[in-house]
Scaffold this active site. Structure first.
Site, PDB file in Angstrom:
ATOM      1  N   GLU A  24      12.453  -4.122  -1.672  1.00  0.00           N
ATOM      2  CA  GLU A  24      11.287  -4.877  -1.230  1.00  0.00           C
ATOM      3  C   GLU A  24      11.305  -6.259  -1.886  1.00  0.00           C
ATOM      4  OE1 GLU A  24       7.474  -2.977  -1.565  1.00  0.00           O
ATOM      5  OE2 GLU A  24       8.074  -1.304  -0.286  1.00  0.00           O
ATOM      6  N   HIS A  81       4.813  -8.907   0.702  1.00  0.00           N
ATOM      7  CA  HIS A  81       5.977  -8.098   0.348  1.00  0.00           C
ATOM      8  C   HIS A  81       6.581  -7.530   1.617  1.00  0.00           C
ATOM      9  CE1 HIS A  81       3.029  -4.766   0.385  1.00  0.00           C
ATOM     10  NE2 HIS A  81       4.034  -3.910   0.442  1.00  0.00           N
ATOM     11  N   HIS A  83       8.682  -4.437   3.757  1.00  0.00           N
ATOM     12  CA  HIS A  83       8.975  -3.005   3.891  1.00  0.00           C
ATOM     13  C   HIS A  83      10.319  -2.903   4.606  1.00  0.00           C
ATOM     14  CE1 HIS A  83       4.570  -1.302   3.620  1.00  0.00           C
ATOM     15  NE2 HIS A  83       5.015  -1.799   2.477  1.00  0.00           N
ATOM     16  N   ASP A  94       0.254   0.734  -2.008  1.00  0.00           N
ATOM     17  CA  ASP A  94      -0.309  -0.579  -1.638  1.00  0.00           C
ATOM     18  C   ASP A  94      -1.836  -0.486  -1.599  1.00  0.00           C
ATOM     19  OD1 ASP A  94       2.204  -1.717  -1.299  1.00  0.00           O
ATOM     20  OD2 ASP A  94       2.252  -1.362   0.865  1.00  0.00           O
TER      21      ASP A  94
HETATM   22 ZN   LIG Z   1       4.124  -1.889   0.690  1.00  0.00          ZN
END
Ligand SMILES: [Zn+2]
Length: 137
Positions: A24, A81, A83, A94
């Protein structure tokens, strides 16, 4: 409430996601929060977990982001961020962090960008991509 994001920032978030793949990628979103969340600057952050399903930004980078934003007269208005293997929906982890945050979360996944904000529950924020100026800070 909408999130206004420069075209160039959208592009750079996906570039960053590719760079850090299969882990990530994460970073900060700076700007001003009025009726809308307007992103005018971004900064990459280090994912200390180097994981394809998790990220964590070191405390000193968070501190510096807030300090530098203040110097520029900006606010940290969010984090982004990626995925790498999942759709851009908040993971359980999250959501835990979102509950304690007061900014937008942008998630890139499946070549798609989504924005979220926690207000008693998770809300999806509409993204308005515009051709506008922005900078790295
Ligand atoms: Zn995430």
């Amino acid at each position: 409430m909408i999130a206004v994001i420069p075209e160039g920032v959208v592009r750079e978030i996906f570039v960053h996601a590719d760079e850090d793949f299969p882990n990530e990628a994460c970073g900060f979103l700076f700007g001003k929060r009025n009726e809308e969340w307007k992103v005018t600057a971004i900064r990459k952050a280090t994912n200390t977990l180097k994981s394809p399903t998790l990220f964590e930004i070191p405390a000193e980078e968070i501190y510096l982001a807030w300090m530098d934003a203040e110097k520029k007269g900006l606010d940290v208005i969010g984090v982004y961020h990626s995925h790498p293997y999942a759709p851009p929906r908040p993971s359980g982890r999250d959501l835990e962090y979102m509950r304690n945050s007061d900014f937008i979360w942008i998630i890139a996944g499946n070549a798609e960008l989504k924005a979220y904000y926690w207000k008693g529950k998770i809300l999806e924020v509409k993204i308005d991509v515009r051709d506008m100026k922005w900078e790295w800070i």
